[in-house]
Design an enzyme around this catalytic site. Structure first.
Site, PDB file in Angstrom:
ATOM      1  N   GLY A  68       0.822  -1.191   0.000  1.00  0.00           N
ATOM      2  CA  GLY A  68       0.000   0.000   0.000  1.00  0.00           C
ATOM      3  C   GLY A  68       0.865   1.253   0.000  1.00  0.00           C
ATOM      4  CB  CYS A  69       0.221   4.700  -1.144  1.00  0.00           C
ATOM      5  SG  CYS A  69      -1.387   5.019  -0.404  1.00  0.00           S
ATOM      6  CE1 TYR A  70      -1.809   7.752   3.834  1.00  0.00           C
ATOM      7  CE2 TYR A  70      -3.441   6.019   3.794  1.00  0.00           C
ATOM      8  CZ  TYR A  70      -3.123   7.354   3.736  1.00  0.00           C
ATOM      9  OH  TYR A  70      -4.112   8.275   3.594  1.00  0.00           O
TER      10      TYR A  70
END
Lengths: 334, 334, 334, 334
Positions: A145-147
């Site tokens: 995921g980006c986070y």
């Protein structure tokens, strides 16, 4: 020439991936799917996107492909992954379906029984810089995921050296493309344009178990996070500000040295000079992660910036593909 | 104390109106309706809005009101107007239902038979500065569209003096709140944030007949317009740039004098000094219209700026209410 | 391998050019100059820019270069062009210094005597699609301004067929990077963020003579323009909306056909299907020009969108370099 | 009628204050100063501002005033304060000059010797909700900084009950008007529009000692903060996300109750229902502070939003004036 397919081509991530593939000389885009826009051209559906024919996903021929990228909702993704692997096609999955090794944790956070738990062991968590041993030749990559990408790259060197002594806080700010392209009141222009809004703060966001379980795999203790994402009126970009309590004896210079060493050979990671901070503009429209380090009162503040659609999604997916197939890791990404 | 009701309280126009009413010492908001949010509080539905209870429109008591403001879709608005007038309540309608005097023209552009053609004669087109004779005591006011407001105020002095000699071009730029609050892909933040997009250009937009028929009423000839709206990534604001061919003999100084005289006593119209241009920031969050005048090669270029939610909608509605009820025209608007 | 230099590397155009050169496999960036930041690295001065050493312009070695790109203020540019040509280096000038063939016109609009009038005859006005005969092997290319690029591409097919019958209006909207990087109150974030502002409208902008003289060169009559630029709160992008009176007998279908034929072989020009309009997002971060055509009441409305930093500046400069040196015109630009 | 003067009328804070004064029926603006724009009208200098004559500060008559608001740089402000107090005029100072009681701390953080240390004891730190005892009749009010306002209101109830057990982290996000109106590269539109940038993080920002010394005054221990401001591409608004370690035994419901009680009678403070978070849009263009409370893993996360130009500056200054002069606290602010 690698033959690639993209499932879910009309979202922000799918379009970004197709743009990047267009610049990669070793890959040909052979398939792009869209459920709601099958039969149309991508450029019609998405202003400025490449002209690419869109095929219905259930009529997509898998057999001629070498790799598929899955930009699909969780649950859906695992189903296509199973079919692709059976057809001998490698899978890079940009959904959350193969990021958590534990199917119970998946069910708890995503609210459905895992569609293919038998594949979880094989899936490689593709935070590229930390997964070089398992990626080459991998059949199934779970793209982070980006986070987690921005936070985990900020914590990886510390975990290797046990340079963390307590609760970690991740205060993240991200651009609106991270919320997807489906129309919602909360992402309408006027609602966002003059706002800055936290959401799912504390221990409520689905990326929390992804971060904690990855961190646990790098060390012999189990760190606990607080995670506070904030939606910012910017189309793209992600900045995480991390607050990490240091064990006694760690000074800023040592921490800086540790990061420089850990990432010395990385093409996509910039450890900033002492005293500088990461900002979105340093990495926009690139696959880079920019990292700044500041120590105050025994706490390390890490600022970590990525472009959420590139290093946070499509760019890292392509980077992983390069490693899986033994290509130059930066192909198509500079 | 005037008792007022607002139908359609949860859209951008309704909320702006309720904010303005809160500052008007001669009016009490006695009723606010919402179909989808009845039973809730406006501040829950719209961050930062006043705390106002929302009532279902079909359960709204009309009898105790002096005036209702209708912020409803066309078609719906006329129905409520009929009921309100029957209950002896004055109506200020912010929809298009009573803007066109000709029911056939209405049917042609809005695609439905006019719900109350018998009221069209009585309705006063409430471009306040041009309607002072008919407004006092009026039972039914058709509040102008935002584009027509900015364009017609830019043309009114010219029409009175027949200082127009051919096709008029209106190139308009407007903020996203003008497109309403219902979620749509085209007004999602990411779609808009880096875009500027014309739409319904030429002779295709519904505000065209509203402008042309109003202009025709001020003169003995029938002007023809081209009208090109452009959606701009700003929450609010409207700037129209008009190109008006002048008859021989009109120079910039005369035009400037004509505008200064026509609008000499107007509290809400600023005719800028020669050589200056109107811009959105001059009028944001105000009920003013700012007008700049430039002549080149026999063409008058008028720049005309308003806040689309105030002078282009809720502010002008309140201004009209003030005139209808004989109050000070600027009450609640400074 | 072509050895290239960039003068004025730290402005928005210079940085964009250096980014594009980094993707061009046939060119090596051998020199980048900056007066105020000599000795530093471009990435330090401009977040996210490539790491490039900056040299003082007066210490820049010209002799080893094949081509220089001049991203300098007018006046300064011509001086460097003279020196470069004397050293046998080809010049692509992104300033206004060689765009006007008439030195008196230059003096009138730019307020200084032309520094090198003897070179004006040789300079090729590099609106690539219209200059293919003179570009190959050219020593000195005058890269067009951003507004002229968007407007002239919208008018070129019409001028060739004399399909214009009177005054042309160009209503342009452009992003803030077009105003340069030097700090000014008028381009501060807060001043711009909620504003939309016309400036130098009518016949007052320096790009007006550039457009008119180029148009005059394509036809045997001298068209007159009105030109109204508007500053929009977007970092980049340029949309021109043109109003062109058609001679009797021209219908929308014919106009559409004319544009399709004229630009049939152009890689960077998209003539949109009938009924569609150009918008910034169709061309952002690309070297394309998107053109929409609408006819109403005898007037052709052309919408023409480019990215001001690419097709409006650095991209077209690279496109011109490709043609000058006989490379594939799209090299480094897809 | 209170006669008021505003020093430094042309900055963002000065203009906001003049707008608010225009709505306050008990105050007349008798004086507005500007060093660089003396002799002009405020509306000329600042699009959309009220028409107000600007006077040079050294020619400003103080004797007829009841109160002056100082929107001046630190250092300058104290000088004018001295003169005003001597002339019998009350002072509300929006600079930092009287916020720190200790002149050595002032010298350390602001780099100059305090111009009027003899006034420090008398100055009342005007965080209105916490200063009701000392404000009525005060001669000199130090209006708090925007960050301290948002953070201190989030911590005040906790400090009163000693409900803090360690290092407090304040991660703040603020709009660009907070950086002032003087042109700088870092606040140019293009530099900001796609960026989000931390600055002066850790223990480096001048508002840190203001916060810590105020907190120390509310309790018998000396809390330590980490403070990380982030510049966000929004014209106005301020959101602070605070991480506060709780002593054993405090649960979310108790904390919520504590805040509700402490702020029960406050017109400008909204304690959100459990589970909700503060966001900028809840308070834009208002004098309110919106506070959200979330507990996770023993840490209280407070989200606290204000409009930096209202509650963070001009609005609170007017609120303080109301209390000083015994007016209704909300006059001119609703």
């Amino acid at each position: 020439m690698i033959e690639a397919g993209v499932f879910g081509a009309t979202g922000y991530t799918g379009v970004e991936l197709i743009r990047l593939l267009g610049r990669h000389e070793g890959v040909r885009l052979s398939l792009a799917t869209s459920r709601s826009n099958a039969g149309r051209n991508l450029a019609e559906v998405f202003p400025g996107a490449p002209e690419t024919d869109l095929v219905a996903p259930d009529q997509a021929p898998l057999e001629d492909l070498d790799v598929v990228f899955l930009c699909l909702p969780h649950g859906k993704s695992a189903e296509v992954a199973v079919a692709a692997l059976q057809a001998g096609v490698r899978v890079i999955d940009l959904s959350a379906d193969f990021r958590l090794a534990d199917p119970d944790l998946y069910q708890q956070w995503y609210g459905l029984q895992h569609p293919a738990p038998e594949l979880l062991d094989e899936a490689v968590y593709g935070l590229t810089e930390t997964a070089r041993e398992r990626l080459p030749g991998a059949r199934l990559v779970a793209n982070p995921g980006c986070y987690p990408t921005s936070a985990l790259l900020a914590l990886y060197p510390l975990m290797l050296e046990s340079a963390v002594s307590g609760q970690i806080i991740v205060d993240a700010k991200y651009g609106v493309s991270g919320a997807g392209r489906a129309p919602k009141l909360t992402t309408q222009f006027v609602e966002i344009a003059e706002d800055l809004r936290p959401y799912s703060i504390g221990r409520a966001h689905r990326h929390l178990p992804e971060m904690e379980s990855t961190l646990a795999g790098w060390s012999d203790w189990q760190p606990r996070l607080l995670f506070s994402p904030h939606l910012v009126p910017i189309p793209r970009g992600l900045l995480s500000t991390l607050y990490v309590p240091l064990p006694t004896g760690w000074a800023e210079a040592q921490i800086h040295e540790l990061f420089l060493e850990t990432y010395a050979d990385e093409a996509f990671i910039t450890v900033l000079p002492a005293g500088e901070v990461a900002s979105m503009r340093q990495v926009n429209h690139s696959n880079r992660c920019s990292i700044g380090l500041t120590v105050a009162d025994g706490t390390l503040i890490v600022t970590s910036a990525i472009d959420n659609l590139q290093k946070g999604a499509a760019g890292q997916a392509l980077q992983n593909m390069n490693v899986v197939f033994g290509l130059n890791e930066t192909d198509g990404l500079l």
